[in-house]
Design a protein around this motif. Structure first.
Motif, mmCIF file in Angstrom:
data_model
loop_
_atom_site.group_PDB
_atom_site.id
_atom_site.type_symbol
_atom_site.label_atom_id
_atom_site.label_comp_id
_atom_site.label_asym_id
_atom_site.label_seq_id
_atom_site.Cartn_x
_atom_site.Cartn_y
_atom_site.Cartn_z
ATOM 1 N N UNK A 150 52.693 8.956 -1.602
ATOM 2 C CA UNK A 150 51.526 8.358 -0.947
ATOM 3 C C UNK A 150 51.527 8.641 0.546
ATOM 4 N N UNK A 151 52.699 8.572 1.176
ATOM 5 C CA UNK A 151 52.785 8.897 2.604
ATOM 6 C C UNK A 151 52.310 10.325 2.855
ATOM 7 N N UNK A 152 52.740 11.229 2.011
ATOM 8 C CA UNK A 152 52.350 12.628 2.163
ATOM 9 C C UNK A 152 50.863 12.820 2.039
ATOM 10 N N UNK A 153 50.260 12.169 1.049
ATOM 11 C CA UNK A 153 48.816 12.287 0.859
ATOM 12 C C UNK A 153 48.052 11.697 2.029
ATOM 13 N N UNK A 154 48.648 10.715 2.687
ATOM 14 C CA UNK A 154 48.007 10.090 3.842
ATOM 15 C C UNK A 154 48.298 10.847 5.132
ATOM 16 N N UNK A 155 49.102 11.894 5.044
ATOM 17 C CA UNK A 155 49.435 12.670 6.234
ATOM 18 C C UNK A 155 50.507 12.031 7.097
ATOM 19 N N UNK A 156 51.216 11.060 6.551
ATOM 20 C CA UNK A 156 52.243 10.349 7.303
ATOM 21 C C UNK A 156 53.613 10.983 7.054
ATOM 22 N N UNK A 157 53.742 12.226 7.470
ATOM 23 C CA UNK A 157 54.972 12.984 7.215
ATOM 24 C C UNK A 157 56.190 12.327 7.865
ATOM 25 N N UNK A 158 56.126 11.927 9.142
ATOM 26 C CA UNK A 158 57.325 11.309 9.739
ATOM 27 C C UNK A 158 57.783 10.049 8.989
ATOM 28 N N UNK A 159 56.829 9.234 8.561
ATOM 29 C CA UNK A 159 57.188 8.016 7.832
ATOM 30 C C UNK A 159 57.801 8.353 6.473
ATOM 31 N N UNK A 160 57.268 9.373 5.815
ATOM 32 C CA UNK A 160 57.815 9.793 4.520
ATOM 33 C C UNK A 160 59.238 10.303 4.693
ATOM 34 N N UNK A 161 59.468 11.093 5.737
ATOM 35 C CA UNK A 161 60.817 11.607 5.996
ATOM 36 C C UNK A 161 61.789 10.476 6.316
ATOM 37 N N UNK A 162 61.327 9.487 7.060
ATOM 38 C CA UNK A 162 62.172 8.340 7.393
ATOM 39 C C UNK A 162 62.547 7.559 6.130
ATOM 40 N N UNK A 163 61.588 7.320 5.269
ATOM 41 C CA UNK A 163 61.852 6.624 4.010
ATOM 42 C C UNK A 163 62.801 7.432 3.138
ATOM 43 N N UNK A 164 62.590 8.721 3.088
ATOM 44 C CA UNK A 164 63.449 9.586 2.282
ATOM 45 C C UNK A 164 64.883 9.556 2.792
#
Length: 133
Positions: free
Chosen positions: A2-16
């Motif tokens: 969902x982060x990726x689809x929303x364009x929130x790459x930094x947040x997705x990387x942080x969660x990962x």
């Protein structure tokens, strides 16, 4: 995803990164593939290669998330797509190809064509010869 689809790459990387550091949340193949896909689709190829490093590190532990053909396809895209740091990224190609070979997964003809183009564009003729073999 969902982060990726929303364009929130930094947040997705942080969660990962949080998932990779927590034994109760260790990511499986689908999570890695989602991260690779998000990074490639957003043009953040260097981040895809950072996820690759994390994938490799986890495979050295007792937790061994598998690679899939999709993983390799996305990694090849991250290595060979045009962009500012193509010369640096193309240096990861031997590592990805060796891993693919160990898993008996081979790039399709279209992927080889793109890899060769990237090698030629960066004047990495030795890497181009490796793709051909």
């Amino acid at each position: 995803r969902a982060f990726g689809k929303a364009g929130a790459v930094p947040q997705a990387l942080e969660l990962f990164e949080h998932m990779c550091g927590n034994v109760r949340l260790l990511p499986e193949e689908r999570a890695f593939n989602s991260m690779y896909e998000m990074c490639v689709l957003s043009g953040n190829y260097a981040a895809a290669l950072q996820v690759f490093d994390e994938h490799e590190e986890l495979r050295k532990s007792l937790w061994k998330p598998r690679y899939t053909p999709v993983s390799f396809s996305l990694l090849l895209a991250a290595v060979a797509r045009e962009g500012d740091d193509l010369h640096k990224r193309i240096q990861q190609l031997p590592r990805v190809l060796a891993l693919m070979d160990r898993h008996a997964v081979y790039p399709r003809a279209e992927a080889c064509e793109k890899l060769l183009s990237a090698c030629i564009a960066t004047r990495e003729i030795g890497l181009a010869a490796e793709v051909m073999s």
